[in-house]
Scaffold this active site. Structure first.
Site, PDB file in Angstrom:
ATOM      1  N   PHE A   7      13.820  51.990 -74.626  1.00 48.31           N
ATOM      2  CA  PHE A   7      14.601  50.771 -74.826  1.00 48.31           C
ATOM      3  C   PHE A   7      13.616  49.612 -74.973  1.00 48.31           C
ATOM      4  O   PHE A   7      12.789  49.376 -74.080  1.00 48.31           O
ATOM      5  CB  PHE A   7      15.533  50.542 -73.637  1.00 48.31           C
ATOM      6  CG  PHE A   7      16.365  49.294 -73.739  1.00 48.31           C
ATOM      7  CD1 PHE A   7      17.393  49.201 -74.662  1.00 48.31           C
ATOM      8  CD2 PHE A   7      16.123  48.216 -72.905  1.00 48.31           C
ATOM      9  CE1 PHE A   7      18.170  48.051 -74.760  1.00 48.31           C
ATOM     10  CE2 PHE A   7      16.887  47.064 -72.983  1.00 48.31           C
ATOM     11  CZ  PHE A   7      17.916  46.991 -73.918  1.00 48.31           C
ATOM     12  N   LEU A  54      13.143  45.798 -75.379  1.00 47.85           N
ATOM     13  CA  LEU A  54      13.644  44.424 -75.278  1.00 47.85           C
ATOM     14  C   LEU A  54      12.518  43.432 -75.042  1.00 47.85           C
ATOM     15  O   LEU A  54      12.403  42.435 -75.739  1.00 47.85           O
ATOM     16  CB  LEU A  54      14.679  44.330 -74.155  1.00 47.85           C
ATOM     17  CG  LEU A  54      15.235  42.935 -73.842  1.00 47.85           C
ATOM     18  CD1 LEU A  54      16.037  42.393 -75.020  1.00 47.85           C
ATOM     19  CD2 LEU A  54      16.104  42.966 -72.580  1.00 47.85           C
ATOM     20  N   GLY A  73      21.639  49.865 -66.026  1.00 50.20           N
ATOM     21  CA  GLY A  73      20.272  50.278 -65.717  1.00 50.20           C
ATOM     22  C   GLY A  73      19.821  49.819 -64.347  1.00 50.20           C
ATOM     23  O   GLY A  73      19.029  50.503 -63.679  1.00 50.20           O
ATOM     24  N   GLN A  81       7.033  52.652 -28.411  1.00 51.06           N
ATOM     25  CA  GLN A  81       8.150  51.820 -28.845  1.00 51.06           C
ATOM     26  C   GLN A  81       7.835  51.046 -30.130  1.00 51.06           C
ATOM     27  O   GLN A  81       8.727  50.832 -30.970  1.00 51.06           O
ATOM     28  CB  GLN A  81       8.540  50.842 -27.739  1.00 51.06           C
ATOM     29  CG  GLN A  81       9.864  50.145 -27.998  1.00 51.06           C
ATOM     30  CD  GLN A  81      10.255  49.219 -26.862  1.00 51.06           C
ATOM     31  OE1 GLN A  81       9.645  48.168 -26.689  1.00 51.06           O
ATOM     32  NE2 GLN A  81      11.247  49.596 -26.073  1.00 51.06           N
ATOM     33  N   GLY A 112      -1.594  54.502 -40.505  1.00 49.08           N
ATOM     34  CA  GLY A 112      -2.905  53.970 -40.151  1.00 49.08           C
ATOM     35  C   GLY A 112      -3.915  54.213 -41.264  1.00 49.08           C
ATOM     36  O   GLY A 112      -3.619  54.057 -42.448  1.00 49.08           O
ATOM     37  N   GLU A 148      13.566  45.658 -65.411  1.00 48.39           N
ATOM     38  CA  GLU A 148      15.025  45.602 -65.611  1.00 48.39           C
ATOM     39  C   GLU A 148      15.657  44.428 -64.871  1.00 48.39           C
ATOM     40  O   GLU A 148      16.737  44.520 -64.300  1.00 48.39           O
ATOM     41  CB  GLU A 148      15.678  46.939 -65.252  1.00 48.39           C
ATOM     42  CG  GLU A 148      15.250  48.039 -66.226  1.00 48.39           C
ATOM     43  CD  GLU A 148      16.131  49.262 -66.225  1.00 48.39           C
ATOM     44  OE1 GLU A 148      17.340  49.127 -65.959  1.00 48.39           O
ATOM     45  OE2 GLU A 148      15.592  50.336 -66.510  1.00 48.39           O
ATOM     46  N   GLY A 149      14.933  43.322 -64.879  1.00 45.92           N
ATOM     47  CA  GLY A 149      15.393  42.093 -64.235  1.00 45.92           C
ATOM     48  C   GLY A 149      14.709  41.889 -62.906  1.00 45.92           C
ATOM     49  O   GLY A 149      14.892  42.670 -61.976  1.00 45.92           O
TER      50      GLY A 149
END
Length: 379
Positions: free
Chosen positions: A123, A125, A242, A279, A339, A363-364
């Site tokens: 495509f 563009l 898309g 944690q 790490g 695509e934007g």
């Protein structure tokens, strides 16, 4: 409201997962390192039905829904985002656009081969001066009666050298601005069409991205998609769909990075225990999992809207905006959890971090998604 996937959707998801793990995983680092196009893998994806998933069986496609496509895109993207962007362009931009807006002759000529993986599409563009502002087309398609003369340059074209069929957006009537734009089907062997140098990219290095040059390329009138001046509307329509594919790609990159991090956290020890017992790592995993689930729900909402023939401009833009940020954030944290090992190629997450960035651009861009979302809110 039903959050359960159908048996068919689960089967598609499982098939995509199996293919990604057995066929894509082994060579993904090498393909990234050497910018090697996955020709053999794409051919197999075509044989399995992943290259024309939403196309009607009448034209050689799978006749599947957009939800199934999103599920498959996520699984492929968990392993190789280069393969998934090739798959996304072929499905969302080329095949969908041709089936929705092409003539019967165009559909029968191109779709069966595109769906089978015999050929792939591109495509076209973006241009050197037309990225986010797609109205600023400098490529021209001069009307010569029974054909157009195509002249100009396109940039950053996925599948640039490997495609056989190109949907090229060009300006025919400059005085009409975006209403004077057309889309032409250009075949690779047309005289005057030259594929430029391959881009050396940060990520998705297995996909081939090129500039394309057109010099007096003679394109038959029957290769125009839709009525005269329909090109800009065509481009906006296919890009809206898309975005759902790229949102699913971003989701997959995030999911893949998370799964590797979860596994690694149970194996790696620090201060005498697995790091998953600390944690600090638990909180990272909790944040990653939460945002990935939220991104998945947005992707599935957009896919559902498309399948239900609802307006999916806002939901698709939201899915891409959020999933692409999730991909980038998750991949960065995945490197941190690994790490020093996260900084070397054999552990995969550094590649995922590089691949994730483009989902916020193509695509934007994320900024364009915010424009789309705000316009929809303010209607």
């Amino acid at each position: 409201m039903d959050f359960q996937l159908t048996e068919e959707q689960l089967a598609v998801q499982s098939a995509a997962r199996d293919f990604a793990q057995t066929e894509l995983w082994a060579g993904v680092i090498e393909r990234d390192e050497h910018q090697k196009f996955p020709a053999e893998q794409i051919k197999k994806m075509g044989e399995l039905g992943f290259m024309g998933m939403m196309v009607s069986p009448e034209y050689g496609g799978g006749g599947m829904d957009t939800v199934s496509y999103v599920l498959a895109m996520e699984e492929i993207s968990k392993v190789d985002a280069s393969c998934s962007v090739i798959m996304s362009v072929n499905n969302s931009l080329v095949c969908w656009g041709l089936e929705q807006y092409g003539t019967e002759e165009q559909k029968r000529k191109y779709l069966p081969r595109l769906c089978s993986g015999e050929i792939i599409g591109a495509f076209c563009l973006s241009e050197p001066e037309a990225g986010s502002d797609a109205t600023m087309q400098r490529t021209t398609a001069e009307d010569k009666g029974d054909h157009y003369l195509l002249n100009g340059t396109k940039n950053w074209i996925t599948n640039g050298s490997s495609a056989s069929v190109y949907l090229v957006v060009a300006q025919t009537n400059p005085e009409l601005k975006h209403r004077g734009i057309n889309v032409l089907i250009v075949e690779k062997d047309m005289p005057g069409f030259v594929v430029g140098l391959k881009e050396n990219k940060l990520g998705i290095r297995g996909s081939d991205t090129h500039s394309l040059m057109f010099t007096d390329v003679k394109v038959p009138k029957e290769n125009r998609i839709g009525d005269d001046g329909f090109g800009f509307k065509f481009a906006m329509q296919v890009l809206a769909g898309g975005r759902i594919g790229i949102a699913a790609q971003a989701l997959g990159i995030a999911s893949g990075a998370f799964e590797l991090s979860l596994k690694y956290s149970k194996e790696r020890k620090a201060f005498g225990v697995e790091i998953s017992k600390h944690q600090a790592i638990q909180f990272k995993l909790a944040d990653m999992a939460t945002t990935i689930d939220a991104a998945r729900l947005l992707c599935l909402q957009a896919a559902h809207d498309k399948d239900a023939h609802n307006d999916y401009a806002k939901s698709g833009a939201m899915a891409k905006l959020f999933a692409s940020k999730t991909a980038m954030d998750t991949a960065v944290e995945a490197v941190q959890i690994h790490g020093g090992y996260g900084f070397v190629k054999e552990f995969h997450v550094e590649r995922m971090m590089r691949d994730a960035k483009i989902t916020q651009i193509y695509e934007g861009t994320s900024e364009i998604q915010k424009i789309v979302i705000s316009r929809e809110l303010l209607k």
